[in-house]
Design a protein around this motif. Structure first.
Motif, PDB file in Angstrom:
ATOM      1  N   THR A 141       0.824  -1.201   0.000  1.00  0.00           N
ATOM      2  CA  THR A 141       0.000   0.000   0.000  1.00  0.00           C
ATOM      3  C   THR A 141       0.859   1.252   0.000  1.00  0.00           C
ATOM      4  O   THR A 141       0.591   2.214  -0.744  1.00  0.00           O
ATOM      5  CB  THR A 141      -0.946   0.010   1.214  1.00  0.00           C
ATOM      6  N   ALA A 144       2.330   1.747  -3.426  1.00  0.00           N
ATOM      7  CA  ALA A 144       1.306   2.149  -4.387  1.00  0.00           C
ATOM      8  C   ALA A 144       0.942   3.618  -4.208  1.00  0.00           C
ATOM      9  O   ALA A 144       0.786   4.356  -5.192  1.00  0.00           O
ATOM     10  CB  ALA A 144       0.069   1.269  -4.232  1.00  0.00           C
ATOM     11  N   VAL A 164      -6.331   3.479  -5.480  1.00  0.00           N
ATOM     12  CA  VAL A 164      -5.233   3.652  -4.521  1.00  0.00           C
ATOM     13  C   VAL A 164      -5.383   4.964  -3.764  1.00  0.00           C
ATOM     14  O   VAL A 164      -5.007   5.062  -2.586  1.00  0.00           O
ATOM     15  CB  VAL A 164      -3.877   3.566  -5.233  1.00  0.00           C
ATOM     16  N   CYS A 167      -6.740   4.763  -0.429  1.00  0.00           N
ATOM     17  CA  CYS A 167      -5.909   4.196   0.643  1.00  0.00           C
ATOM     18  C   CYS A 167      -5.172   5.264   1.432  1.00  0.00           C
ATOM     19  O   CYS A 167      -4.597   4.965   2.493  1.00  0.00           O
ATOM     20  CB  CYS A 167      -4.885   3.220   0.063  1.00  0.00           C
ATOM     21  N   ILE A 174      -6.971  -2.100  -1.251  1.00  0.00           N
ATOM     22  CA  ILE A 174      -6.269  -3.124  -2.035  1.00  0.00           C
ATOM     23  C   ILE A 174      -6.605  -4.524  -1.549  1.00  0.00           C
ATOM     24  O   ILE A 174      -6.996  -5.391  -2.327  1.00  0.00           O
ATOM     25  CB  ILE A 174      -4.749  -2.871  -1.997  1.00  0.00           C
ATOM     26  N   ASN A 218      -9.547 -10.876  -6.332  1.00  0.00           N
ATOM     27  CA  ASN A 218      -8.870  -9.597  -6.137  1.00  0.00           C
ATOM     28  C   ASN A 218      -8.015  -9.226  -7.354  1.00  0.00           C
ATOM     29  O   ASN A 218      -6.817  -9.499  -7.414  1.00  0.00           O
ATOM     30  CB  ASN A 218      -7.999  -9.667  -4.877  1.00  0.00           C
ATOM     31  N   MET A 220      -7.228  -6.267  -8.138  1.00  0.00           N
ATOM     32  CA  MET A 220      -6.318  -5.192  -7.756  1.00  0.00           C
ATOM     33  C   MET A 220      -4.948  -5.743  -7.388  1.00  0.00           C
ATOM     34  O   MET A 220      -3.909  -5.264  -7.871  1.00  0.00           O
ATOM     35  CB  MET A 220      -6.901  -4.418  -6.573  1.00  0.00           C
ATOM     36  N   VAL A 221      -4.920  -6.771  -6.544  1.00  0.00           N
ATOM     37  CA  VAL A 221      -3.637  -7.337  -6.130  1.00  0.00           C
ATOM     38  C   VAL A 221      -2.950  -8.005  -7.319  1.00  0.00           C
ATOM     39  O   VAL A 221      -1.735  -7.915  -7.477  1.00  0.00           O
ATOM     40  CB  VAL A 221      -3.824  -8.340  -4.976  1.00  0.00           C
ATOM     41  N   MET A 224      -1.232  -5.375  -9.202  1.00  0.00           N
ATOM     42  CA  MET A 224      -0.034  -4.930  -8.488  1.00  0.00           C
ATOM     43  C   MET A 224       1.125  -5.893  -8.714  1.00  0.00           C
ATOM     44  O   MET A 224       2.261  -5.495  -8.993  1.00  0.00           O
ATOM     45  CB  MET A 224      -0.325  -4.812  -6.992  1.00  0.00           C
TER      46      MET A 224
END
Length: 273
Positions: A141, A144, A164, A167, A174, A218, A220-221, A224
């Motif tokens: 996090t 990001a 992001v 966050c 995330i 997920n 998003m992960v 990443m």
């Protein structure tokens, strides 16, 4: 070694094992036999062990008595349908972790999912320690968020920046505060790495739901690990030659749903030829 064995006293000579063998390695010569020149064609599916009603046949040193009987053990269709329709994507989790023994059990069962030519190439990488998960959450996090104020996100992934930004006040957009994450990957040169990973993960998803766990696919992960902050993929030990297909956050849910939703049916076409 194939270690194909037949208990002559139990075998009924029905030939079902030979007829059902996908690779055609079993012959009937009174009793079922596998000739040495055919052993290499075996795809290790164990159909022969599963189809033998009297349990006369063993393969790879497996004793049919150690397998679970199927009769009367499948869920009734109505309950299976409710599980599928009632499963929700969970984005609120309790802090407590799931017992590692339960996680391992779920993964062991999910590993029975079908794969192309029974290759079983999928590697499941799991964060089963909530403390380690917190470290991953914090570091990923932070990096990001730093991208927002530095070099920015790679071309094509700018839309992730909008998530992001959420966050920056400490909200975990995330990982959704889940205490665990599961990653499915497979060698890029395997027959169907993307499909194999998604099928295994789908089995895990429904089984976890049946045990009362919450899950969320997920993306998003995955973004990443594959495109935005790939160094974390290396730190997690995902093999370089693997396609990282999908990621799932999971844990005990901090939310309870009480009924299915009412979606319209999907696009269905009746094929004619």
């Amino acid at each position: 070694m194939l270690n194909f064995t037949v208990d002559a006293d139990k075998c009924t000579r029905c030939g079902e094992c030979a007829r059902d063998c996908p690779a055609g390695v079993i012959d009937m010569d009174g009793l079922p036999v596998v000739r040495p020149e055919r052993e290499a064609r075996c795809i290790e599916c164990q159909h022969c062990l599963a189809i033998c009603q009297p349990g006369a046949l063993g393969v790879f040193g497996k004793d049919p008595a150690d397998s679970l009987p199927l009769k009367g053990m499948f869920p009734v269709p109505a309950k299976m349908e409710t599980l599928i329709m009632g499963r929700r994507s969970v984005r609120r989790y309790k802090k407590e972790g799931v017992d590692p023994a339960l996680i391992r059990h779920l993964l062991d069962v999910a590993s029975h999912a079908p794969t192309a030519v029974n290759g079983r190439p999928v590697t499941l990488t799991v964060m089963d320690d909530p403390a380690a998960m917190d470290r991953l959450r914090a570091e990923m996090t932070a990096e990001a968020v730093n991208l927002l104020h530095g070099d920015g996100f790679p071309a094509g992934w700018e839309h992730v920046a909008d998530y992001v930004r959420g966050c920056e006040d400490g909200t975990d957009i995330i990982f959704r505060n889940a205490p665990h994450v599961l990653i499915a990957s497979a060698p890029e040169d395997s027959f169907a790495p993307m499909a194999d990973c998604h099928i295994v993960m789908s089995y895990f998803d429904l089984l976890a739901s049946a045990h009362g766990l919450g899950t969320v696919w997920n993306g998003m992960v995955r973004a990443m690990l594959t495109e935005i902050l790939p160094r974390f993929r290396t730190r997690l030990g995902i093999p370089e030659n693997h396609l990282l297909a999908c990621v799932m956050s999971f844990g005990w849910p901090a939310v309870k749903y009480h009924r299915t939703v009412q979606r319209p049916g999907g696009t269905i076409r009746r094929a004619d030829f």
